[in-house]
Design a protein around this motif. Structure first.
Motif, PDB file in Angstrom:
ATOM      1  N   ILE A 170     -26.077  73.643 100.067  1.00  0.00           N
ATOM      2  CA  ILE A 170     -26.630  73.145  98.801  1.00  0.00           C
ATOM      3  C   ILE A 170     -25.806  71.931  98.378  1.00  0.00           C
ATOM      4  CG2 ILE A 170     -27.155  73.698  96.394  1.00  0.00           C
ATOM      5  CD1 ILE A 170     -27.305  76.662  97.281  1.00  0.00           C
ATOM      6  N   ALA A 171     -26.455  70.753  98.423  1.00  0.00           N
ATOM      7  CA  ALA A 171     -25.742  69.502  98.145  1.00  0.00           C
ATOM      8  C   ALA A 171     -25.365  69.389  96.666  1.00  0.00           C
ATOM      9  CB  ALA A 171     -26.601  68.309  98.566  1.00  0.00           C
ATOM     10  N   HIS A 172     -26.262  69.792  95.790  1.00  0.00           N
ATOM     11  CA  HIS A 172     -26.023  69.651  94.336  1.00  0.00           C
ATOM     12  C   HIS A 172     -26.267  70.998  93.649  1.00  0.00           C
ATOM     13  CE1 HIS A 172     -26.122  65.322  95.134  1.00  0.00           C
ATOM     14  NE2 HIS A 172     -27.300  65.494  95.723  1.00  0.00           N
ATOM     15  N   PRO A 173     -25.271  71.913  93.704  1.00  0.00           N
ATOM     16  CA  PRO A 173     -25.485  73.273  93.165  1.00  0.00           C
ATOM     17  C   PRO A 173     -25.882  73.259  91.688  1.00  0.00           C
ATOM     18  CG  PRO A 173     -23.394  73.123  94.328  1.00  0.00           C
ATOM     19  CD  PRO A 173     -23.923  71.735  94.238  1.00  0.00           C
ATOM     20  N   PHE A 174     -25.254  72.364  90.893  1.00  0.00           N
ATOM     21  CA  PHE A 174     -25.578  72.325  89.466  1.00  0.00           C
ATOM     22  C   PHE A 174     -27.051  71.999  89.258  1.00  0.00           C
ATOM     23  CE2 PHE A 174     -26.376  69.709  85.699  1.00  0.00           C
ATOM     24  CZ  PHE A 174     -26.036  70.610  84.694  1.00  0.00           C
ATOM     25  N   TRP A 175     -27.509  70.940  89.978  1.00  0.00           N
ATOM     26  CA  TRP A 175     -28.892  70.523  89.811  1.00  0.00           C
ATOM     27  C   TRP A 175     -29.866  71.538  90.400  1.00  0.00           C
ATOM     28  CZ3 TRP A 175     -30.222  67.436  86.230  1.00  0.00           C
ATOM     29  CH2 TRP A 175     -29.319  66.449  85.783  1.00  0.00           C
ATOM     30  N   MET A 176     -29.389  72.254  91.424  1.00  0.00           N
ATOM     31  CA  MET A 176     -30.239  73.299  91.999  1.00  0.00           C
ATOM     32  C   MET A 176     -30.523  74.347  90.923  1.00  0.00           C
ATOM     33  SD  MET A 176     -30.537  76.553  93.345  1.00  0.00           S
ATOM     34  CE  MET A 176     -28.936  77.199  93.802  1.00  0.00           C
ATOM     35  N   VAL A 177     -29.447  74.791  90.234  1.00  0.00           N
ATOM     36  CA  VAL A 177     -29.605  75.795  89.177  1.00  0.00           C
ATOM     37  C   VAL A 177     -30.409  75.210  88.008  1.00  0.00           C
ATOM     38  CG1 VAL A 177     -28.388  77.242  87.505  1.00  0.00           C
ATOM     39  CG2 VAL A 177     -27.508  77.032  89.837  1.00  0.00           C
ATOM     40  N   GLY A 204     -35.228  61.393  89.587  1.00  0.00           N
ATOM     41  CA  GLY A 204     -35.417  61.140  88.151  1.00  0.00           C
ATOM     42  C   GLY A 204     -36.867  61.360  87.742  1.00  0.00           C
ATOM     43  N   VAL A 205     -37.786  60.967  88.635  1.00  0.00           N
ATOM     44  CA  VAL A 205     -39.211  61.167  88.353  1.00  0.00           C
ATOM     45  C   VAL A 205     -39.529  62.664  88.343  1.00  0.00           C
ATOM     46  CG1 VAL A 205     -41.555  60.690  89.195  1.00  0.00           C
ATOM     47  CG2 VAL A 205     -39.795  58.928  89.338  1.00  0.00           C
ATOM     48  N   SER A 206     -38.940  63.388  89.306  1.00  0.00           N
ATOM     49  CA  SER A 206     -39.151  64.845  89.364  1.00  0.00           C
ATOM     50  C   SER A 206     -38.685  65.508  88.087  1.00  0.00           C
ATOM     51  CB  SER A 206     -38.376  65.441  90.549  1.00  0.00           C
ATOM     52  OG  SER A 206     -38.982  65.084  91.743  1.00  0.00           O
ATOM     53  N   LEU A 207     -37.470  65.108  87.668  1.00  0.00           N
ATOM     54  CA  LEU A 207     -36.892  65.716  86.472  1.00  0.00           C
ATOM     55  C   LEU A 207     -37.744  65.394  85.240  1.00  0.00           C
ATOM     56  CD1 LEU A 207     -34.448  67.415  85.645  1.00  0.00           C
ATOM     57  CD2 LEU A 207     -33.209  65.303  85.177  1.00  0.00           C
ATOM     58  N   SER A 208     -38.174  64.142  85.157  1.00  0.00           N
ATOM     59  CA  SER A 208     -38.993  63.733  84.007  1.00  0.00           C
ATOM     60  C   SER A 208     -40.319  64.476  83.981  1.00  0.00           C
ATOM     61  CB  SER A 208     -39.262  62.227  84.053  1.00  0.00           C
ATOM     62  OG  SER A 208     -38.049  61.536  84.066  1.00  0.00           O
ATOM     63  N   ALA A 209     -40.937  64.625  85.163  1.00  0.00           N
ATOM     64  CA  ALA A 209     -42.228  65.318  85.237  1.00  0.00           C
ATOM     65  C   ALA A 209     -42.069  66.772  84.805  1.00  0.00           C
ATOM     66  CB  ALA A 209     -42.776  65.247  86.665  1.00  0.00           C
ATOM     67  N   THR A 210     -40.990  67.413  85.273  1.00  0.00           N
ATOM     68  CA  THR A 210     -40.767  68.828  84.914  1.00  0.00           C
ATOM     69  C   THR A 210     -40.512  68.954  83.417  1.00  0.00           C
ATOM     70  OG1 THR A 210     -39.714  69.026  87.072  1.00  0.00           O
ATOM     71  CG2 THR A 210     -39.506  70.905  85.608  1.00  0.00           C
ATOM     72  N   LEU A 211     -39.672  68.049  82.896  1.00  0.00           N
ATOM     73  CA  LEU A 211     -39.377  68.072  81.454  1.00  0.00           C
ATOM     74  C   LEU A 211     -40.631  67.815  80.627  1.00  0.00           C
ATOM     75  CD1 LEU A 211     -35.945  66.265  80.990  1.00  0.00           C
ATOM     76  CD2 LEU A 211     -36.563  68.528  80.114  1.00  0.00           C
ATOM     77  N   GLY A 212     -41.458  66.891  81.128  1.00  0.00           N
ATOM     78  CA  GLY A 212     -42.698  66.566  80.430  1.00  0.00           C
ATOM     79  C   GLY A 212     -43.618  67.774  80.356  1.00  0.00           C
ATOM     80  N   PHE A 213     -43.729  68.505  81.461  1.00  0.00           N
ATOM     81  CA  PHE A 213     -44.580  69.689  81.492  1.00  0.00           C
ATOM     82  C   PHE A 213     -44.013  70.761  80.552  1.00  0.00           C
ATOM     83  CE2 PHE A 213     -46.429  73.358  84.091  1.00  0.00           C
ATOM     84  CZ  PHE A 213     -47.637  73.286  83.412  1.00  0.00           C
ATOM     85  N   PHE A 214     -42.685  70.871  80.542  1.00  0.00           N
ATOM     86  CA  PHE A 214     -42.004  71.835  79.658  1.00  0.00           C
ATOM     87  C   PHE A 214     -42.336  71.523  78.198  1.00  0.00           C
ATOM     88  CE2 PHE A 214     -38.223  72.987  77.111  1.00  0.00           C
ATOM     89  CZ  PHE A 214     -38.180  74.355  77.354  1.00  0.00           C
ATOM     90  N   LEU A 215     -42.231  70.243  77.838  1.00  0.00           N
ATOM     91  CA  LEU A 215     -42.497  69.848  76.451  1.00  0.00           C
ATOM     92  C   LEU A 215     -43.974  70.040  76.091  1.00  0.00           C
ATOM     93  CD1 LEU A 215     -40.262  66.648  76.223  1.00  0.00           C
ATOM     94  CD2 LEU A 215     -39.827  68.891  75.194  1.00  0.00           C
ATOM     95  N   ALA A 216     -44.856  69.776  77.069  1.00  0.00           N
ATOM     96  CA  ALA A 216     -46.289  69.983  76.822  1.00  0.00           C
ATOM     97  C   ALA A 216     -46.569  71.456  76.545  1.00  0.00           C
ATOM     98  CB  ALA A 216     -47.099  69.496  78.031  1.00  0.00           C
ATOM     99  N   CYS A 217     -45.941  72.340  77.329  1.00  0.00           N
ATOM    100  CA  CYS A 217     -46.130  73.786  77.128  1.00  0.00           C
ATOM    101  C   CYS A 217     -45.590  74.200  75.760  1.00  0.00           C
ATOM    102  CB  CYS A 217     -45.430  74.585  78.225  1.00  0.00           C
ATOM    103  SG  CYS A 217     -46.243  74.449  79.824  1.00  0.00           S
ATOM    104  N   LEU A 218     -44.417  73.637  75.388  1.00  0.00           N
ATOM    105  CA  LEU A 218     -43.839  73.943  74.077  1.00  0.00           C
ATOM    106  C   LEU A 218     -44.799  73.550  72.957  1.00  0.00           C
ATOM    107  CD1 LEU A 218     -40.025  73.055  73.884  1.00  0.00           C
ATOM    108  CD2 LEU A 218     -41.107  75.289  73.613  1.00  0.00           C
ATOM    109  N   GLY A 219     -45.404  72.365  73.138  1.00  0.00           N
ATOM    110  CA  GLY A 219     -46.342  71.872  72.133  1.00  0.00           C
ATOM    111  C   GLY A 219     -47.544  72.786  71.983  1.00  0.00           C
ATOM    112  N   ILE A 220     -48.057  73.284  73.115  1.00  0.00           N
ATOM    113  CA  ILE A 220     -49.220  74.189  73.063  1.00  0.00           C
ATOM    114  C   ILE A 220     -48.831  75.505  72.386  1.00  0.00           C
ATOM    115  CG2 ILE A 220     -50.861  75.503  74.467  1.00  0.00           C
ATOM    116  CD1 ILE A 220     -50.711  73.166  76.515  1.00  0.00           C
ATOM    117  N   VAL A 221     -47.626  76.016  72.728  1.00  0.00           N
ATOM    118  CA  VAL A 221     -47.163  77.271  72.109  1.00  0.00           C
ATOM    119  C   VAL A 221     -47.023  77.078  70.593  1.00  0.00           C
ATOM    120  CG1 VAL A 221     -45.212  78.859  71.926  1.00  0.00           C
ATOM    121  CG2 VAL A 221     -46.061  78.200  74.172  1.00  0.00           C
TER     122      VAL A 221
END
Lengths: 256, 319
Positions: free
Chosen positions: A136-143, A227-244
């Motif tokens: 695992i190259a980046h354990p922190f980011w993996m978690v 960075g794009v992966s992280l942004s996309a995941t965060l974006g989906f997270f925020l969208a779900c929060l908004g719906i909740v």
């Protein structure tokens, strides 16, 4: 009465975790066995005849995708079932009539579902080490990717559990949407291997970004920029929060 | 010993205050027309009404399960929307349906309920509640293995787990046997003695008649009457005097017209219906006149209308 009902959150969390214990075989053992079969078939049998992908042995290459496949599916199943079951049986009345805020309710249900997914992800990771050499190259980011993805899809599952009006609808999204998107999202291959047009189409699949970012945390290589992966995941997270947030504001399918 | 509840103009501030409460569902159904109601601390209040009258909607709004359309509800001065933590922590709800998590043990479900309401663990209190409800021996049993009556007790135990000051019982004895019904009545009285305010909805008028201090009648979303039970029965209750005649009577003599008597059972019974609140019921005069007319009777009995008859009369008047 305190501004934060920590005992209420803990009660929901422990109640949900006890359901995980009661359904140990279904929740943990079944996904582990299924993933082990993937490793045997794709990793050992087929993988031994394939070369390396992005400098990584094929058996090891599919590990992040397989973990994501299980985490996404189980996050949706656990969280959607966790809130749908009390709606179905009517026991939701107790949570709705308790001094528990919407945030605390989500924290309890989604927190428990996220914990279950994290446990499952870690167990599959441990199982993978029995079949393939892993680094695992980046354990922190993996978690971090694992937590963020699990929490996001648990929120998505929570929304699904409130939207669904039957067990068929509850199974519809995980079976007919998430599983195909994960298989087509680079779980077993790099999207760079696809012809140009299909690679472009794949970039519209949100799961590509999850798997790509997660794989980057393991091996330092990715189909799309991390960075794009992280942004996309965060974006989906925020969208779900908004719906909740909207669900609780309007009482959609929770309150008349 | 039963105690009468003081009149609505009581000096003690109400524990529950409802002002101009309305509810219109998305379907357009107006479940509650403007409802005003005050409940005093330690009172047992029975809400009567036919199916679909708005009883459960009213309870559900106070408990936070249904959102009101307009109006205000306060619990010990706290607003149910702005101060929902304060109000909900004071309320316990026993729903009409047997909503329970079937796979959980009795002990775990009451422990969950207490925690959910933000109360610290108190095994001694939970044991007391379970013992009072004859559930202590079943504490390690899964709810799915219990009988319907036992499940009903579990719901009550869950509602009492966080020591509420107001207990809502929505049709608490629907479908339970006579013994359990009596047990529940005893429990309700015990709770009241400890200061818990009890609001119950019921189809069993006998239940309201047995337990309630005050009765509210709701019909088509409108609270048509709130009255002390004894006063209500006194005010609206009809009494009947039936005379079993020695000889059948062909027709009522003209001298008895003032009493509006009815001949029944082939002229063998003479029935006199009078209002219990009327001080001049005229029984002595009637009996005297019968004696003067030479009408003999071998037996007589009186009957008072039950709360059920009063309820049916009130609701049918509205239809």
């Amino acid at each position: 009465m305190n501004a934060f009902n920590g005992r209420g959150v803990l009660a929901i969390y422990l109640f949900e975790m006890s359901r995980f214990n009661r359904t140990f075989w279904q929740s943990l053992v079944a996904p582990v066995i299924t993933t082990s079969l993937y490793f045997i078939v794709f990793g050992a049998a087929i993988g031994s005849r394939m070369g390396e992908l992005d400098g990584v042995h094929y058996g090891a290459f599919i590990v992040p995708g397989l973990i994501m496949l299980s985490v996404l599916t189980e996050s949706l199943n656990n969280a959607s079932f966790g809130i749908y079951l009390p709606r179905f049986t009517g026991t939701i009345y107790e949570v709705l009539s308790a001094p528990v805020s919407p945030f605390e309710m989500v924290l309890g249900y989604v927190g428990a579902a996220t914990t279950k997914s994290m446990i499952l992800g870690m167990v599959i990771l441990a199982t993978a080490t029995l079949f393939v050499p892993l680094s695992i190259a980046h354990p922190f980011w993996m978690v971090a990717f694992l937590v963020l993805t699990a929490a996001t899809f648990c929120l998505f599952g929570f929304i699904l559990g409130i939207w669904a009006n039957g067990f068929e609808q509850l199974q519809f999204v995980p079976m007919l949407v998430i599983t195909p998107l994960t298989f087509l999202g680079g779980a077993f291959y790099s999207i760079d291997m696809l012809p140009g047009a299909w690679r472009t189409v794949s970039l519209f699949n949100p799961v590509v970004y999850l798997i790509s970012g997660f794989r980057w945390a393991f091996y330092g290589t990715a189909d799309v920029a991390v960075g794009v992966s992280l942004s996309a995941t965060l974006g989906f997270f925020l969208a779900c929060l908004g719906i909740v947030w909207w669900i609780f504001r309007t009482g959609y399918r929770l309150k008349n | 010993m039963r105690r009468a509840w003081p009149s609505p103009a009581r000096a003690v501030p109400p524990i529950l205050s409802i002002r101009a409460l309305t509810k219109t569902y998305a379907s357009g159904l107006q479940a509650l027309k403007p409802v005003d109601l005050e409940i005093g601390k330690g009172e047992i209040f029975a809400l009567l009404g036919p199916n679909g009258a708005g009883k459960t909607t009213l309870i559900s709004i106070v408990c936070g399960i249904v959102t009101p359309t307009s109006g205000e509800v306060r619990v010990q001065g706290f607003d149910i929307l702005k101060d929902y933590r304060e109000t909900r922590a004071r309320i316990g709800l026993v729903p009409q349906e047997l909503h329970t998590d079937m796979f959980v043990t009795v002990w775990n479900t009451v422990r969950f309920s207490r925690g959910l309401f933000g109360k610290p663990a108190d095994p001694a209190h939970l044991e007391k509640v379970l013992r009072e409800l004859s559930l202590w021996d079943k504490r390690d049993d899964r709810i799915m293995t219990l009988s319907g009556g036992m499940k009903r007790r579990v719901l009550i135990a869950k509602a009492l787990a966080h020591e509420p000051e107001i207990l809502f019982l929505d049709e608490p004895t629907a479908g339970v046997d006579v013994e359990l019904r009596r047990d529940m009545w005893a429990l309700v009285r015990t709770l009241r003695e400890s200061g818990v305010t009890i609001i119950l909805t019921t189809h069993y008028i006998e239940e309201a008649e047995e337990m309630a201090d005050r009765v509210g009648v709701i019909s088509k979303g409108e609270l048509i009457l709130v009255e002390e039970k004894t006063a209500l029965m006194k005010k609206l209750g009809k009494k009947q005097l039936t005379l079993h005649l020695q000889e059948p009577m062909a027709e009522i003599p003209a001298a008895l017209v003032a009493w509006r008597l009815v001949l029944k059972n082939g002229g063998c019974e003479l029935e006199y219906t009078f209002d219990a609140r009327d001080e001049r019921v005229g029984i002595p005069a009637l009996l005297k006149r019968l004696g003067e007319l030479g009408v003999e009777y071998r037996d007589l009995h009186t009957a008072q209308s039950s709360l059920e008859e009063i309820f049916v009369s009130l609701v049918s008047e509205r239809r």
